[in-house]
Design an enzyme around this catalytic site. Structure first.
Site, PDB file in Angstrom:
ATOM      1  N   HIS A   1      49.034  34.968  43.836  1.00 41.92           N
ATOM      2  CA  HIS A   1      49.343  34.351  42.788  1.00 41.92           C
ATOM      3  C   HIS A   1      47.967  33.626  42.867  1.00 41.92           C
ATOM      4  O   HIS A   1      47.438  33.284  44.094  1.00 41.92           O
ATOM      5  CB  HIS A   1      50.200  33.307  42.676  1.00 41.92           C
ATOM      6  CG  HIS A   1      50.311  32.311  41.521  1.00 41.92           C
ATOM      7  ND1 HIS A   1      49.932  31.159  41.406  1.00 41.92           N
ATOM      8  CD2 HIS A   1      51.399  32.534  40.762  1.00 41.92           C
ATOM      9  CE1 HIS A   1      49.913  30.032  40.371  1.00 41.92           C
ATOM     10  NE2 HIS A   1      50.800  31.201  39.732  1.00 41.92           N
TER      11      HIS A   1
ATOM     12  N   ASP B   1      53.860  32.955  50.139  1.00 48.10           N
ATOM     13  CA  ASP B   1      54.649  31.766  49.389  1.00 48.10           C
ATOM     14  C   ASP B   1      55.645  32.582  49.090  1.00 48.10           C
ATOM     15  O   ASP B   1      55.524  33.520  48.103  1.00 48.10           O
ATOM     16  CB  ASP B   1      52.791  32.838  48.567  1.00 48.10           C
ATOM     17  CG  ASP B   1      53.849  32.242  46.632  1.00 48.10           C
ATOM     18  OD1 ASP B   1      54.600  31.845  46.997  1.00 48.10           O
ATOM     19  OD2 ASP B   1      52.636  32.079  45.980  1.00 48.10           O
TER      20      ASP B   1
ATOM     21  N   GLN C   1      58.858  32.647  43.753  1.00 47.02           N
ATOM     22  CA  GLN C   1      59.663  33.905  43.867  1.00 47.02           C
ATOM     23  C   GLN C   1      60.496  34.263  44.504  1.00 47.02           C
ATOM     24  O   GLN C   1      60.984  34.706  43.775  1.00 47.02           O
ATOM     25  CB  GLN C   1      58.273  35.460  42.572  1.00 47.02           C
ATOM     26  CG  GLN C   1      57.653  33.992  41.970  1.00 47.02           C
ATOM     27  CD  GLN C   1      57.997  33.614  40.635  1.00 47.02           C
ATOM     28  OE1 GLN C   1      59.583  33.763  40.667  1.00 47.02           O
ATOM     29  NE2 GLN C   1      57.106  33.152  40.039  1.00 47.02           N
TER      30      GLN C   1
ATOM     31  N   LYS D   1      61.613  25.772  40.649  1.00 46.59           N
ATOM     32  CA  LYS D   1      61.325  26.920  40.641  1.00 46.59           C
ATOM     33  C   LYS D   1      62.956  27.339  40.709  1.00 46.59           C
ATOM     34  O   LYS D   1      63.192  28.442  40.865  1.00 46.59           O
ATOM     35  CB  LYS D   1      60.860  28.051  40.803  1.00 46.59           C
ATOM     36  CG  LYS D   1      58.902  28.181  40.522  1.00 46.59           C
ATOM     37  CD  LYS D   1      58.025  28.591  40.488  1.00 46.59           C
ATOM     38  CE  LYS D   1      57.154  28.778  40.415  1.00 46.59           C
ATOM     39  NZ  LYS D   1      56.673  29.173  39.494  1.00 46.59           N
TER      40      LYS D   1
ATOM     41  N   CYS E   1      48.792  34.107  35.692  1.00 46.42           N
ATOM     42  CA  CYS E   1      47.809  33.242  37.269  1.00 46.42           C
ATOM     43  C   CYS E   1      47.582  33.805  38.213  1.00 46.42           C
ATOM     44  O   CYS E   1      47.852  34.900  39.358  1.00 46.42           O
ATOM     45  CB  CYS E   1      48.222  31.922  37.368  1.00 46.42           C
ATOM     46  SG  CYS E   1      48.667  30.765  36.885  1.00 46.42           S
TER      47      CYS E   1
END
Ligand code: PMP
Length: 406
Positions: free
Chosen positions: A123, A200, A203, A226, A364
């Site tokens: 991302h 990261d 997600q 999220k 993104c």
């Protein structure tokens, strides 16, 4: 423990609303997830009955707000397997967490000629801060390839972890392809070669149990919004010995030990990285979402989403001219696709008219779009509150789109 999806849906007031005159089908949880009543109530109760600034007041209200805020740190640590609650730094979101590491850790660790390793599926928030760092320090960005299924090429990645590599920044789960990267295996490779790892987790945390200590990484970032919590509260986890050696990211109140015009000394982590008044109510909301998710059970969430992903994949592939981007075996409930007859934005617009909310765009992840050879994709992302009926509505709307454009 299995999941009662109808009961879950009753916890999310927005799922009972209409969009374009039809019951809302929300398939954009990867962009931001909806909030359960427990989170909404925890925040409004905090504002109505318990609000005060933290870490300052000697009066009861402030002391109580501080206790509640710090208690969330303990619960977050438990939720993601952090050995020490003081390793949990509250930030606004994943983007801020990664910027913090790039500045505070990166500026010290990275020098002229060093290499920062990324992957094709990152991302922008896990690309741009590293590019900025590389520019500041005269370093180079190297990028690990992915194959046609959207799976990371581990051999290529290993070949990039050479003597000049200092940091590997990698997503746990791709927001476009859904690919779940084998982080444990990857951090082992990096550790052998003395490369620091920044993961990261934006997600990953919404979909599965995450154990940062078990993953073997050095830093792990995610966003509260999220994981069904409020926007404005995110988390950076870092190993204490690294955090302790890092200079602050932002300067100001709350992050100091002593200040004089001649010299200022820093507070210990995590306060060193939490300058100024934080988004207190959002952190309280983050605590409520973690309690809510723990009550449902991340394993039950994971199992239901996998069932739904398999169903959605089969149903989407019944549609002629539809291609799914990202066919990794180990995959989270994200479906990026192309329809031969219509641009993704047109697909998004027709679906919207049917009350089906999906995302269309580059997500993104422009370098990944370039790799896929497309300017954009349509993306349906599932959460544990989605149902087979949601998928059926998506498929019906896509069939209608084909009829309109075909
Ligand atoms: N990384 C990934 C993989 C994401 O999907 C996102 C959000 N789309 C981010 C980072 C950035 O998250 P935030 O906007 O909450 O900082």
């Amino acid at each position: 423990m299995s999941l009662d999806v109808e009961a879950v849906r009753r916890d999310f007031p927005i799922l009972a609303t209409q969009s374009r005159g039809r019951p809302l089908v929300y398939l954009d949880s990867a962009a931001s997830a909806q909030k359960p009543r427990a989170v909404i109530d925890a925040m409004s109760d905090f504002y109505a009955e318990h609000y005060a600034n933290i870490h300052r007041g000697v009066y009861q209200l402030s002391a109580e707000a501080t206790r509640r805020y710090e208690d969330v740190r303990v619960r977050v640590a438990r939720f993601v397997g952090a050995p020490d609650p003081n390793e949990i730094v509250f930030v606004r979101n994943t983007t801020e967490a990664i910027n913090l590491v790039a500045r505070s850790f990166g500026d010290v660790q990275i020098g002229e000629g060093d290499e920062i390793v990324l992957t094709t599926m990152e991302h922008h928030s896990n690309i741009v801060p590293w590019q900025q760092l590389a520019e500041r320090r005269g370093a180079t960005i190297r990028v690990a390839r992915i194959d046609d299924e959207g799976v990371l090429d581990l051999e290529h990645l290993a070949s990039l972890l050479g003597p000049r590599a200092k940091i590997l920044a990698i997503t746990h789960v791709s927001n476009v392809l859904g690919t779940i990267n084998p982080i444990r295996e990857i951090t082992a490779l990096a550790r052998e070669r003395g490369v620091a790892t920044v993961v990261d987790g934006a997600q990953a945390v919404p979909h599965q149990t995450v154990d940062v200590a078990g993953l073997g990484c050095d830093f792990y970032a995610f966003s509260g919004h999220k994981i069904f919590g409020p926007s404005g509260a995110g988390v950076l986890w870092g190993r204490m010995e690294l955090l302790e050696a890092m200079p602050p990211f932002l300067g100001g109140g709350s992050m100091i030990e002593t200040v004089s015009f001649e010299k200022t000394t820093w507070a210990k982590p995590p306060q060193r990285f939490e300058a100024g008044t934080p988004d207190i109510a959002s952190v309280i909301g983050l605590g409520a979402t973690i309690d809510y998710l723990a009550g449902i059970g991340m394993d039950a969430i994971d199992a239901w989403e996998h069932e739904l992903l398999a169903y959605a994949t089969d149903r989407l592939l019944e549609i002629p001219g539809l291609t799914i981007h990202g066919r990794a075996k180990d995959k989270a409930a994200v479906l990026s696709f192309a329809l031969d007859v219509a641009h993704p934005h047109d697909v998004g617009t027709i679906l919207d008219a049917e009350g089906v909310a999906i995302r269309a765009g580059h997500h993104c992840a422009q370098p990944l779009m370039e790799h896929l050879g497309v300017p954009a994709t349509a993306r349906a992302s599932l959460a544990f509150y989605n149902t087979r009926e949601d998928v059926d509505r998506l498929v019906a709307a896509l069939v209608k789109t084909r009829e309109l454009f075909g």
